[in-house]
Motif scaffolding. Structure first.
Motif: not given
Length: 118
Positions: A2, A44-47, A66, A82, A84-85
Motif C-alpha cells: 500500500t 493508481e497503480p502505485l509505482t 511490473d 508497480t 501494488d501489482a
C-alpha cells in the motif's frame, strides 16, 4: 504494498527523509540529500522509481512485467516498479533497500561513516 507501507518502509532507513521538490503529489525519498525512491503515492497503480545496478536492471525487467525502465529517469540506472501489482511485497522491499544502498555507496566516505553510526 500500500502507499502507507511504501512510505513507512522508505522512511525506516537511516537518515531517510520525504521531500516534495516536484510538488505535493510526488513523494521523493532521500538519504543525505540524494534521491533513492520517488512515487506519486495517491496514483493508481502505485509505482515507485528506484535506483538499480545497471547490470541487474535488464534482468529484472525481463523477469517481471511490473518492472520497467525508469519513467523520466536514466533508463540504465533506474527502474519503475508497480508496487501494488503481482510482485511479492518482499521483492519490492528488497528493491527499495538495494536502491537506498546504491545511493549510500555513492556518498562521500565521511557521509557513509556518519550513516553507519547508531
Amino acid at each position: 504494498m500500500t502507499p502507507q507501507e511504501l512510505r513507512t518502509f522508505c522512511l525506516a532507513f537511516n537518515d531517510a527523509v520525504e521531500d516534495f521538490p516536484f510538488g505535493p503529489e510526488t513523494s521523493v525519498f532521500k538519504v543525505a540529500g540524494k534521491l533513492f525512491a520517488l512515487s506519486a503515492l495517491d496514483r493508481e497503480p502505485l509505482t515507485v522509481n528506484l535506483k538499480c545496478d545497471p547490470e541487474i536492471a535488464p534482468q529484472l525487467r525481463a523477469q517481471y512485467p511490473d518492472i520497467v525502465p525508469g519513467w523520466h529517469m536514466n533508463k540504465r540506472h533506474w527502474n519503475t516498479v508497480t508496487a501494488d501489482a503481482d510482485l511479492p511485497d518482499q521483492l519490492v522491499r528488497e528493491l527499495i533497500e538495494d536502491s537506498y544502498d546504491l545511493v549510500v555507496a555513492g556518498l562521500p566516505r565521511a557521509e557513509r561513516l556518519r550513516l553507519d553510526r547508531p
